[in-house]
Write a protein that holds these residues in place. Structure first.
Motif, PDB file in Angstrom:
ATOM      1  N   LEU A   6       0.808  -1.118   0.098  1.00  0.00           N
ATOM      2  CA  LEU A   6       0.090   0.007   0.045  1.00  0.00           C
ATOM      3  C   LEU A   6       0.731   1.174   0.063  1.00  0.00           C
ATOM      4  N   ALA A   7       0.704   2.053  -0.947  1.00  0.00           N
ATOM      5  CA  ALA A   7       1.520   3.324  -1.018  1.00  0.00           C
ATOM      6  C   ALA A   7       1.058   4.451   0.051  1.00  0.00           C
ATOM      7  N   TRP A   8       2.057   5.269   0.128  1.00  0.00           N
ATOM      8  CA  TRP A   8       1.967   6.356   1.129  1.00  0.00           C
ATOM      9  C   TRP A   8       1.235   7.528   0.449  1.00  0.00           C
ATOM     10  N   ASP A   9       1.443   7.773  -0.933  1.00  0.00           N
ATOM     11  CA  ASP A   9       0.909   8.730  -1.689  1.00  0.00           C
ATOM     12  C   ASP A   9       1.399   8.627  -3.362  1.00  0.00           C
ATOM     13  N   GLY A  10       1.109   9.369  -4.022  1.00  0.00           N
ATOM     14  CA  GLY A  10       1.875   9.345  -5.522  1.00  0.00           C
ATOM     15  C   GLY A  10       3.066   9.269  -5.816  1.00  0.00           C
ATOM     16  N   SER A  11       3.868   9.423  -4.848  1.00  0.00           N
ATOM     17  CA  SER A  11       5.394   9.645  -4.968  1.00  0.00           C
ATOM     18  C   SER A  11       6.068   8.215  -4.435  1.00  0.00           C
ATOM     19  N   LEU A  17      -4.047   7.155  -4.108  1.00  0.00           N
ATOM     20  CA  LEU A  17      -4.909   5.822  -3.732  1.00  0.00           C
ATOM     21  C   LEU A  17      -4.304   4.838  -4.480  1.00  0.00           C
ATOM     22  N   THR A  18      -3.059   4.376  -4.200  1.00  0.00           N
ATOM     23  CA  THR A  18      -2.223   3.362  -5.179  1.00  0.00           C
ATOM     24  C   THR A  18      -1.657   2.086  -4.320  1.00  0.00           C
ATOM     25  N   THR A  19      -1.886   0.828  -5.042  1.00  0.00           N
ATOM     26  CA  THR A  19      -1.258  -0.234  -4.580  1.00  0.00           C
ATOM     27  C   THR A  19       0.065  -0.666  -5.583  1.00  0.00           C
ATOM     28  N   ILE A  20       1.060  -0.944  -5.080  1.00  0.00           N
ATOM     29  CA  ILE A  20       2.082  -1.220  -5.841  1.00  0.00           C
ATOM     30  C   ILE A  20       2.270  -2.796  -5.706  1.00  0.00           C
ATOM     31  N   ALA A  21       2.490  -3.541  -6.967  1.00  0.00           N
ATOM     32  CA  ALA A  21       2.733  -4.685  -7.019  1.00  0.00           C
ATOM     33  C   ALA A  21       4.124  -4.936  -7.639  1.00  0.00           C
ATOM     34  N   LEU A  22       4.983  -5.659  -6.898  1.00  0.00           N
ATOM     35  CA  LEU A  22       6.342  -5.784  -7.289  1.00  0.00           C
ATOM     36  C   LEU A  22       6.837  -7.355  -7.390  1.00  0.00           C
ATOM     37  N   ARG A  45      -6.644   2.736 -12.924  1.00  0.00           N
ATOM     38  CA  ARG A  45      -5.652   2.746 -13.987  1.00  0.00           C
ATOM     39  C   ARG A  45      -4.442   1.727 -13.495  1.00  0.00           C
ATOM     40  N   MET A  46      -3.972   0.884 -14.523  1.00  0.00           N
ATOM     41  CA  MET A  46      -2.749   0.027 -14.189  1.00  0.00           C
ATOM     42  C   MET A  46      -1.853   0.223 -14.999  1.00  0.00           C
ATOM     43  N   ARG A  47      -0.433   0.538 -14.616  1.00  0.00           N
ATOM     44  CA  ARG A  47       0.671   0.777 -15.360  1.00  0.00           C
ATOM     45  C   ARG A  47       1.866  -0.112 -14.860  1.00  0.00           C
ATOM     46  N   ARG A  48       2.750  -0.418 -15.646  1.00  0.00           N
ATOM     47  CA  ARG A  48       3.734  -0.986 -15.587  1.00  0.00           C
ATOM     48  C   ARG A  48       5.069  -0.402 -15.775  1.00  0.00           C
ATOM     49  N   ALA A  49       6.291  -0.656 -14.972  1.00  0.00           N
ATOM     50  CA  ALA A  49       7.660  -0.177 -15.398  1.00  0.00           C
ATOM     51  C   ALA A  49       8.639  -0.842 -14.862  1.00  0.00           C
ATOM     52  N   LEU A  89      -1.278   0.161  -9.354  1.00  0.00           N
ATOM     53  CA  LEU A  89      -2.640  -0.011  -9.535  1.00  0.00           C
ATOM     54  C   LEU A  89      -3.112   1.162  -8.823  1.00  0.00           C
ATOM     55  N   GLU A  90      -3.797   2.249  -9.524  1.00  0.00           N
ATOM     56  CA  GLU A  90      -4.494   3.212  -8.931  1.00  0.00           C
ATOM     57  C   GLU A  90      -5.911   3.195  -8.790  1.00  0.00           C
ATOM     58  N   ALA A  91      -6.205   3.768  -7.946  1.00  0.00           N
ATOM     59  CA  ALA A  91      -7.896   3.875  -7.382  1.00  0.00           C
ATOM     60  C   ALA A  91      -8.647   2.821  -7.942  1.00  0.00           C
TER      61      ALA A  91
END
Length: 411
Positions: free
Chosen positions: A156-161, A209-214, A192-196, A183-185
């Motif tokens: 779970l992310a703290w914020d958008g950064s 409001l973001t969850t990061i999949a690693l 929205r879901m984006r990868r990098a 994975l956003e909102a």
């Protein structure tokens, strides 16, 4: 026939309702009724806005700190009160804080899918095979203990950064080929879901409001935290004040941590014992007592580098600083056994059934342990290690200074 939910609602005045980004459309009929009939609805400004069409009672946005609202909630005891929360309130949500103030028999929880459940569903990841962590309100370094080749982590992310900071951390630890999915909102119109890749992370305008999949990919030689006790000595920054690897593994075995326990590390030094204690389980806590500022700072740097940012360091000299600390379940005295009053202060504060382990290398320290062993019992052992080192063009055994260790359980 009366439903179980109706029976619960007859005696439970405080309802915790999970709400997603899809707002009231995603709520069950029961959850909608609870909100509509509430005399008071409490939640974040975003949650109150999402549920606004149903709210007819008083509204209260969470103050800071959160607990300031609890007395206002308690004052409405017996009236129908609803607390709105994100997704599953008992999965890194407000449910835990409310449980510390209110009796579970007063509460009814109506959860929605958690962010972890939504992310796993989007990615097709079996949730039981995934590490689940929160970086919201926590140090980023807390994720380090989970970084191993092939690991899948949901954070779970703290914020958008947060995602960019995590990518930089991974790259600095030679894990730049790791894949991040942002994975956003989830569940709402802005989903929205984006990868990098971590080393080429360039995503911008990330929703808070973001969850990061690693998915972790590590280069050869990347610093990894193994599951076994006895981390390599070179993973710790130190000035020589370090419980060495083999002795440390034996010491952790003697301390015998179990979930939820608190350790005192008296004479913290580099922090190696306290850090390894914390690495055994996420629920463990540790307080390190250190008289020298430079060593206290060094121990915290080690704690951050090794994924245990929750280490609490108390600067001061034992026994004076021990009086106001929470009683420990286990205590390690790696330095200070010869200091007047240190053992007595630690022993008096140690919980009944708690374990105390002390290591010494001097004859004077050993004499002290023998005396304590005679008075309190326990177990006294000597740890002697030898390592092969070059002797000219050949090799021979070089013995390290033996360590005398006393282990005792408080009656």
């Amino acid at each position: 026939m009366v439903s179980p939910a109706a029976t619960c609602n007859a005696t439970r005045w405080l309802s915790i309702v999970g709400i997603g980004e899809d707002g009231i459309e995603g709520l069950s009929a029961h959850a909608r009724r609870l909100i509509a009939q509430a005399a008071l609805v409490v939640g974040g400004a975003r949650h109150l806005k999402l549920a606004a069409p149903l709210i007819s009672g008083e509204r209260l946005a969470w103050p800071s700190p959160l607990q300031l609202a609890f007395e206002q909630i308690a004052a409405r005891s017996g009236e129908p009160v609803v607390v709105l929360a994100s997704g599953d309130p008992f999965n890194y949500g407000v449910g835990k804080q409310l449980m510390q103030r209110f009796d579970v028999r007063e509460m009814l929880c109506v959860p929605q899918p958690s962010a972890f459940s939504l992310a796993a569903a989007r990615l097709g990841w079996p949730l039981q095979d995934v590490a689940q962590v929160t970086l919201h309100g926590r140090a980023l370094e807390g994720i380090i203990r989970h970084l191993s080749p092939g690991a899948r982590i949901l954070a779970l992310a703290w914020d958008g950064s947060t995602a960019a900071k995590l990518a930089a951390l991974l790259t600095s630890r030679r894990m730049g080929r790791s894949r991040l999915t942002v994975l956003e909102a989830m569940g709402g119109p802005q989903e929205r879901m984006r990868r990098a890749l971590a080393e080429a992370f360039d995503l911008a305008d990330i929703h808070p409001l973001t969850t990061i999949a690693l998915e972790v990919e590590a280069e050869p030689g990347a610093p990894l935290i193994p599951l076994s006790p006895g981390l390599a000595d070179d993973l710790f920054e130190h000035d020589g004040q370090l419980t060495k690897r083999d002795v440390r593994a034996v010491t952790l075995s003697a301390l015998a941590p179990t979930p939820g326990e608190l350790l005192w590390d008296v004479g913290l030094g580099s922090g190696s014992v306290a850090i390894e204690w914390l690495l055994r389980h996420g629920s463990l806590r540790a307080v390190g007592i250190e008289a020298r500022q430079e060593r206290a700072d060094r121990a915290m740097r080690n704690a951050l580098a090794l994924g245990t940012p929750d280490l609490k360091v108390v600067l001061g000299r034992a026994p004076a600083v021990l009086a106001d600390l929470e009683s420990p379940d286990a205590a390690f005295i790696g330095g200070g056994m010869s200091e007047q009053g240190v053992f007595d202060a630690v022993w008096s504060k140690l919980k009944p059934g708690g374990r105390l382990v002390a290591n010494v290398i001097s004859l004077e320290g050993e004499a002290r342990l023998i005396d304590l062993f005679g008075r309190h019992g326990g177990e006294l052992i000597r740890i002697a290690m030898s390592r092969i080192e070059p002797v000219g063009r050949m090799h021979g055994w070089r013995s390290a200074m033996p360590v005398t260790q006393w282990r005792v359980i408080k009656p």
